[in-house]
Design a protein around this motif. Structure first.
Motif, PDB file in Angstrom:
ATOM      1  N   GLY A 136       5.422 -28.364   7.574  1.00  0.00           N
ATOM      2  CA  GLY A 136       4.778 -28.699   6.816  1.00  0.00           C
ATOM      3  C   GLY A 136       4.810 -30.331   6.494  1.00  0.00           C
ATOM      4  O   GLY A 136       5.333 -30.988   7.422  1.00  0.00           O
ATOM      5  N   LYS A 137       4.511 -31.025   5.414  1.00  0.00           N
ATOM      6  CA  LYS A 137       4.651 -32.483   4.964  1.00  0.00           C
ATOM      7  C   LYS A 137       5.974 -32.601   3.964  1.00  0.00           C
ATOM      8  O   LYS A 137       6.049 -33.640   3.455  1.00  0.00           O
ATOM      9  CB  LYS A 137       3.409 -32.974   4.572  1.00  0.00           C
ATOM     10  CG  LYS A 137       2.325 -32.824   5.689  1.00  0.00           C
ATOM     11  CD  LYS A 137       0.941 -33.484   5.121  1.00  0.00           C
ATOM     12  CE  LYS A 137      -0.107 -33.469   6.124  1.00  0.00           C
ATOM     13  NZ  LYS A 137      -1.202 -34.028   5.525  1.00  0.00           N
ATOM     14  N   SER A 138       6.833 -31.768   4.013  1.00  0.00           N
ATOM     15  CA  SER A 138       7.907 -31.696   3.342  1.00  0.00           C
ATOM     16  C   SER A 138       8.731 -33.339   3.420  1.00  0.00           C
ATOM     17  O   SER A 138       8.994 -33.450   4.722  1.00  0.00           O
ATOM     18  CB  SER A 138       8.646 -30.575   3.014  1.00  0.00           C
ATOM     19  OG  SER A 138       9.486 -30.325   4.153  1.00  0.00           O
ATOM     20  N   LEU A 139       9.549 -33.570   2.489  1.00  0.00           N
ATOM     21  CA  LEU A 139      10.198 -34.882   2.771  1.00  0.00           C
ATOM     22  C   LEU A 139      11.597 -34.436   2.201  1.00  0.00           C
ATOM     23  O   LEU A 139      11.916 -33.647   1.480  1.00  0.00           O
ATOM     24  CB  LEU A 139       9.919 -36.124   1.840  1.00  0.00           C
ATOM     25  CG  LEU A 139       8.480 -36.642   2.251  1.00  0.00           C
ATOM     26  CD1 LEU A 139       8.102 -37.952   1.213  1.00  0.00           C
ATOM     27  CD2 LEU A 139       8.633 -37.284   3.813  1.00  0.00           C
ATOM     28  N   ARG A 161      10.372 -37.171   8.877  1.00  0.00           N
ATOM     29  CA  ARG A 161      10.296 -36.813   7.521  1.00  0.00           C
ATOM     30  C   ARG A 161      11.760 -36.725   6.714  1.00  0.00           C
ATOM     31  O   ARG A 161      11.854 -36.317   5.717  1.00  0.00           O
ATOM     32  CB  ARG A 161       9.707 -35.351   7.478  1.00  0.00           C
ATOM     33  CG  ARG A 161       8.528 -35.058   8.130  1.00  0.00           C
ATOM     34  CD  ARG A 161       7.509 -34.257   7.339  1.00  0.00           C
ATOM     35  NE  ARG A 161       6.338 -34.466   7.955  1.00  0.00           N
ATOM     36  CZ  ARG A 161       5.261 -35.138   7.293  1.00  0.00           C
ATOM     37  NH1 ARG A 161       5.558 -35.916   6.405  1.00  0.00           N
ATOM     38  NH2 ARG A 161       3.914 -35.144   7.928  1.00  0.00           N
TER      39      ARG A 161
END
Length: 253
Positions: A136-139, A161
């Motif tokens: 996903g686009k998690s940081l 990320r």
């Protein structure tokens, strides 16, 4: 003749002992670099484990017969300084493959070292899977010049990320997490809980969802440490030193 020979051997023994003591007394004082956060932690009620770790260090170095001074500096500075002189050690350095060629591993501080991936307890990501976090686009944030960033890479997070931050304060990662600037931070649950309390949050505001590294931390020496100092440290027995363990949290251990 025998009497003269015995007298000569006795004089050699005394001279050798005197020379050994003289050399020991002439050895430089060891600079032991310690993360500056530790100085603050040991002064707090929650600093029992950190105080126990420093007590273990003191027991070991006293047994070695070497004199030492603690030097509290920010962690990036500690990494830098220990590489620049030949009579320095660094305290609580994670033993990782990347560091194998740069350090001697003198004494384990804690017997275990389960670093966890921490998330806000109210985050929807707390119930997601590892594949969802990575794909996903998690940081995720980690502190500059620590092994935590490499642990996140090994766990599977994309470098793009991973947000690296300077160690401006001991709770900088927790601040980012609670302000929802990032989705995850690496850390030891006990230390994260302590920092959350400092910020005014419940210690359960962040939870551990996965183990990302099991490296043990050490008292370590750079490869250019003076040979005499190194041998004295390596020959110091450790059997009577206390066995320290990191506590588990949220079933992550």
């Amino acid at each position: 003749m025998v009497k003269a020979l015995l007298s000569w051997m006795f004089l050699l023994l005394v001279a050798s002992s005197f020379a050994s003591n003289t050399c020991a007394s002439e050895l430089p004082v060891l600079n032991v670099y310690v993360d500056s956060e530790t100085k603050e932690v040991i002064q707090s009620p929650q600093g029992q484990l950190s105080r126990a770790a420093l007590d273990k260090l003191d027991m070991f170095l006293n047994a070695s017969g070497l004199k030492y001074e603690l030097v509290f500096v920010d962690w990036p500075k500690a990494i830098e300084q220990v590489q620049q002189d030949d009579h320095s050690l660094i305290f609580q350095l994670l033993k990782t493959p990347r560091r194998a060629s740069r350090f001697y591993w003198i004494m384990p501080v804690f017997e275990d070292g389960d670093m966890a991936l921490m998330v806000r307890a109210d985050s929807p990501m707390a119930s997601q899977t590892r594949e969802q976090w990575i794909q996903g686009k998690s940081l995720v944030a980690c502190t500059l010049a620590t092994a935590h960033c490499n642990a996140l890479l090994r766990f599977g997070f994309d470098k793009k990320r991973i947000f690296t931050v300077a160690p401006s304060s001991m709770d900088v990662l927790e601040q980012l997490l609670m302000l929802e600037r990032v989705d995850f931070i690496p850390g030891y649950p006990m230390a994260v809980a302590r920092n959350l309390q400092r910020l005014g949050y419940e210690d359960s505001a962040a939870i551990a969802v996965a183990t990302i590294d099991t490296s043990v931390d050490y008292l370590a020496a750079p490869k250019h440490l003076q040979e005499t100092l190194l041998q004295q440290l390596l020959q110091t027995p450790q059997d009577d030193l206390p066995k320290l363990h990191m506590p588990c949290a949220d079933g992550i251990c």
